[in-house]
Design an enzyme around this catalytic site. Sequence first.
Site, PDB file in Angstrom:
ATOM      1  N   GLY A  51       1.009  -1.421   0.140  1.00 14.18           N
ATOM      2  CA  GLY A  51      -0.399   0.107  -0.055  1.00 14.18           C
ATOM      3  C   GLY A  51       1.024   0.903  -0.205  1.00 14.18           C
ATOM      4  O   GLY A  51       1.496   1.487   1.225  1.00 14.18           O
ATOM      5  N   SER A  52       0.462   2.570  -0.741  1.00 12.89           N
ATOM      6  CA  SER A  52       1.738   3.605  -1.309  1.00 12.89           C
ATOM      7  C   SER A  52       1.164   4.677  -2.076  1.00 12.89           C
ATOM      8  O   SER A  52      -0.125   4.594  -2.578  1.00 12.89           O
ATOM      9  CB  SER A  52       3.359   2.592  -1.085  1.00 12.89           C
ATOM     10  OG  SER A  52       2.645   1.584  -2.454  1.00 12.89           O
ATOM     11  N   ARG A  53       1.767   5.546  -2.850  1.00  9.22           N
ATOM     12  CA  ARG A  53       1.098   6.118  -3.319  1.00  9.22           C
ATOM     13  C   ARG A  53       2.267   6.456  -4.392  1.00  9.22           C
ATOM     14  O   ARG A  53       3.638   7.063  -3.984  1.00  9.22           O
ATOM     15  CB  ARG A  53       1.372   7.065  -2.796  1.00  9.22           C
ATOM     16  CG  ARG A  53       0.119   8.673  -3.668  1.00  9.22           C
ATOM     17  CD  ARG A  53      -0.128   9.532  -2.335  1.00  9.22           C
ATOM     18  NE  ARG A  53      -0.320  11.000  -2.804  1.00  9.22           N
ATOM     19  CZ  ARG A  53      -0.646  11.834  -2.470  1.00  9.22           C
ATOM     20  NH1 ARG A  53      -1.932  11.932  -1.456  1.00  9.22           N
ATOM     21  NH2 ARG A  53      -0.282  13.755  -2.917  1.00  9.22           N
TER      22      ARG A  53
END
Length: 219
Positions: A187-189
């Site tokens: 999970g990240s961006r």
Amino acid sequence: MTLHKEGTGTISLTIIGLLIANATLRYFLPEQELLHTLLLIVSLFLFVVVVQFFRKPIRTTVINPKHVIAPADGKVVVIEEVIETEYFKGPRRQVSIFMSPLNVHINFNPISGIVTYAKYHAGKYLVAWHPKSSTENERTTIVVKHPNGTEVLFRQIAGALARRICWYVKEGQSVEQGSEFGFIKFGSRIDIFLPLDAKILVNIDDKPVGGETVIAELV
């Protein structure tokens, strides 16, 4: 489809941990067959989740010097004009892609060129969609200079679950559009900072495919 090299350690630890958990339950509660079955089902589910996270699908990049391709799978959550303060120190067009734990987390070079800047920043672990995550979370900032002189900045940002950012490029290195430059776990961006005159080809809530979807066109 194969498994990414970053998953070797995590998958191995997951297998060991699940085996220990199942063996421990059988040792201390040998007659609880229902619990054994439930734990086995949960273990198989967790194993599949971890393995799918590190999947490495085949991606085909159509090389085009005018195109900026998506550096990651996910959902477009930001398209706006901002002041980029770390490198450009001026206005840029920002496109942000949020990656959930279910997405492929390989990161791809959006353009071809020379890496002119690469820096790691330690930081917090705010949820990746938080407005301050771009400047306060653990992150890396990478800038690639296009052959026409245009520079594009892209930033890997850790999220609440992502506690390890991997990057494979360094300053002065030549990179090719669509090649792998990094990986972020769980999970990240990614934020991409483009020139103001770049033509944005995606909309909010679009779901680009990393290494394939064209998200912008350079003038």
